[in-house]
Design a protein around this motif. Sequence first.
Motif, short mmCIF file in Angstrom:
data_model
loop_
_atom_site.label_atom_id
_atom_site.label_comp_id
_atom_site.label_asym_id
_atom_site.label_seq_id
_atom_site.Cartn_x
_atom_site.Cartn_y
_atom_site.Cartn_z
N GLN A 99 0.82 -1.21 0.00
CA GLN A 99 0.00 0.00 0.00
C GLN A 99 0.86 1.26 0.00
N TRP A 100 1.84 1.34 0.89
CA TRP A 100 2.66 2.56 0.98
C TRP A 100 3.65 2.68 -0.18
N GLU A 102 2.69 1.89 -3.18
CA GLU A 102 1.80 2.50 -4.17
C GLU A 102 1.58 3.98 -3.87
N VAL A 103 1.49 4.33 -2.58
CA VAL A 103 1.35 5.75 -2.21
C VAL A 103 2.57 6.52 -2.73
N SER A 105 4.46 5.72 -5.21
CA SER A 105 4.39 5.70 -6.67
C SER A 105 3.36 6.68 -7.22
N LEU B 64 -7.10 -1.70 3.72
CA LEU B 64 -6.06 -1.51 2.71
C LEU B 64 -6.54 -0.54 1.65
N PHE B 65 -5.68 0.38 1.22
CA PHE B 65 -6.05 1.25 0.10
C PHE B 65 -4.98 1.20 -0.98
N GLU B 66 -5.22 1.95 -2.09
CA GLU B 66 -4.43 1.88 -3.34
C GLU B 66 -4.86 0.63 -4.11
N ALA B 69 -2.33 -2.16 -4.77
CA ALA B 69 -1.95 -2.91 -3.57
C ALA B 69 -3.07 -3.88 -3.21
N GLN B 105 2.95 3.49 -14.49
CA GLN B 105 3.86 4.61 -14.74
C GLN B 105 3.73 5.21 -16.13
#
Lengths: 215, 213
Positions: A99-100, A102-103, A105, B64-66, B69, B105
């Motif tokens: 998760q972090w 991705e944050v 990114s 969970l987020f994103e 992920a 990206q």
Amino acid sequence: MTLIVHGAPYSTCTQRILATLVELNVEDYKIEFVDLRKGVHKSPDFLKLQPFGQIPVLQDGDITIFESRAIVRYLCEKFAGQGTPLLGKTVKDKALVSQWLEVESQNYNPAASLIVREKVFAPRMGAPSDESVVAAQTPKLEKTLDVYEAHLAKSKFLAGDFFSLADLSHLPYTNLLVNAAGKSDLISSRPHVSAWWNAISQRPAFQKVLAMAKQ
Amino acid sequence: MGIVVLGSYLSPYSLRVLIELEELVVDYELKPVNIKQGEHRTPEFLKMQPFGQVPVLQDDDLTLFESRAITRYLAEKFDGQGTPLLGKSMKEKALVNQWVEVESQNYDRPLIAIVEQVVWKPSWGKTTNEEIVAAEMAKLEKVLDVYEAQLTKHKYLAGDFFSLADLGHLPGTHLLVNIGKKGAVFADRPHLNAWWEDISSRPSFKKTMAKTP
């Protein structure tokens, strides 16, 4: 079989790989220097390895991988059990690291890299800095850092109380923001972000990578 | 308590997770978040997701987020049921992760910039900035050329198997091609076009999109 990292030790995304290798106590690798200044990354031979013409690329036997965040995930899984546990120790740890990462990114890197491009890379190449880009991106980065400040008041590192791939991924660009772009106030004005930055940037692995970058 | 997704059918990132849950044959509960009314900016929501974004996953005591992920977590948790979205070996998983990053990206940035101009702004009563569309389309086309070359060698992005990498492209590309009417850049590239036709005909995608308003 020796790992090959195609990249440049002074390049931010290559540093993400090198820091991971050092944290994982991996010694059997070599750096195949890609001279960006000579445009080697756009040559037909290189484009066969990485069709977007970007560094770094990892070769491990018959496996070729590009995109630094994919490479570091692969290395963490290949060398699981040795060195720093960069994905944590449980399934929940690993999810929060992801998760972090991705944050970093999605919410941190876009603004940070644009600021660094104008304040650090452009001058190095003799090009003018576009201050309007810096002016547009700085408030975005500040909003993200405000979230980090609140989070790091409750958590020693991003994914919990352990140093992980998520923290590591911030090292190369933040180093340039603080030490070359004249933007150290973004970090130093936020006490928990500042403490976190000191902790992660002083790690021996990253210090070793910075020394490699100077050679 | 099972899987709960807090999200919106209006959000391509929420849809990514919902499509995946269909591929993995996992039951879930969707708790709608009303984006139009700013529900994602309320103090209650910000406690769960401090950036004020959807989707958010709840699985027992894990929040969970994103979306990338979340999808990675679900693919690993439910490995062995449904579609093997991470491949079957370490090498295949590495290539899946690589193309997930490429989408993240190189593909998603120009795509969302175009979708914002040609789909979302008109829906908010604002004008499309055609200069931005032209500039971002030029960037996207360069990326699509690389995809065309890759898909000439393999049926899907990470190899000859459908994976999380392909799945991640579904909601955004649907917005670009079907809603934004920018499909010509796909039609011009035969292997890319065949790939798009293939992945967008998967039942998981059709079933999820049938639920959108």
